[in-house]
Design an enzyme around this catalytic site. Sequence first.
Site, mmCIF file in Angstrom:
data_model
loop_
_atom_site.group_PDB
_atom_site.id
_atom_site.type_symbol
_atom_site.label_atom_id
_atom_site.label_comp_id
_atom_site.label_asym_id
_atom_site.label_seq_id
_atom_site.Cartn_x
_atom_site.Cartn_y
_atom_site.Cartn_z
ATOM 1 N N TYR A 1 0.863 -1.237 0.038
ATOM 2 C CA TYR A 1 0.038 -0.005 0.135
ATOM 3 C C TYR A 1 0.767 1.347 0.004
ATOM 4 O O TYR A 1 0.470 2.276 -0.523
ATOM 5 C CB TYR A 1 -1.034 -0.162 1.292
ATOM 6 C CG TYR A 1 -2.020 0.829 1.134
ATOM 7 C CD1 TYR A 1 -3.020 0.606 0.021
ATOM 8 C CD2 TYR A 1 -2.334 1.730 1.908
ATOM 9 C CE1 TYR A 1 -4.088 1.526 -0.225
ATOM 10 C CE2 TYR A 1 -3.553 2.514 2.009
ATOM 11 C CZ TYR A 1 -4.421 2.441 0.745
ATOM 12 O OH TYR A 1 -5.524 3.185 0.589
ATOM 13 N N LYS B 1 -3.352 8.523 3.294
ATOM 14 C CA LYS B 1 -4.563 8.336 3.700
ATOM 15 C C LYS B 1 -4.732 8.597 5.432
ATOM 16 O O LYS B 1 -5.737 9.144 5.843
ATOM 17 C CB LYS B 1 -5.199 6.929 3.612
ATOM 18 C CG LYS B 1 -5.529 6.461 2.241
ATOM 19 C CD LYS B 1 -6.715 7.136 1.827
ATOM 20 C CE LYS B 1 -7.259 6.417 0.333
ATOM 21 N NZ LYS B 1 -8.338 7.270 -0.462
#
Length: 261
Positions: free
Chosen positions: A162, A169
Amino acid sequence: MSSPVVKAELLKGKKGLIVGIANDRSIAWGCARAFRAFGAELAVTYLNDKAKPYVEPLAHEVGASILMPVDLAIPGQIEAVFDRIERTWGELDFVVHSIAFSPKDTLGGRVVDVPRDGFLTTMDISCWSFIHMARLAEPLMKNGGTLFTMTYYGSQMVVENYNIMGVAKAALESAVRYLAAELGPKGIRVHAISPGAVATRAASGIPEFDELLEKTIRKSPARELVSIDDVGVATAFLAHDAARLMTGQVLYVDGGYHIID
């Protein structure tokens, strides 16, 4: 088993903007379906002319009264959407921001190796754009409203592959809290929705994503993947007046995946 979207006029009279539909597998599409099923009137955006043939039929399906392009790399496009909303509706009740992007060479490498331009692009599209939309929405939310963005578990825990998107995020979730504090006195609520792994076009860019889907089914208490409709219904609920004292939340819709070590 995917949960059905039950029609109920819970949001009748509400008007909202959905940004981020790419096709019928998009989380933003699940949100659009749910909001419409609950009686809301929608404005929908598409990325560009290449994306329009995929999005336009979906916009018609939910009876969207406004359909406009939004490419955040093109100055003025998002402002034009809010101008159109002001001219057409004069007000706004909710915004769903379901946009994230990182250049392939930036997303695919280690965080420590991320180039400055790739980092700035990732943060601009994935985080700052939500802050900017909140600023544009604020004067239109005359009677309060709700702002939503999409996040992921990789913001809080290191999820393999990720990478820099986890950093973006995390910044996005922090922005949600600050926006909730600043806009709360005006009756504007702000939430981040954190779905479990969903097989969307955007997620397909994450290396070894199929393995992540398998791990999610094996590890989550629900033992199944969430659907875009599961996410949509949960999001739409938070726009209802019954949730008027909920704000600044990161709402996990992931079958309980995030509670398991």
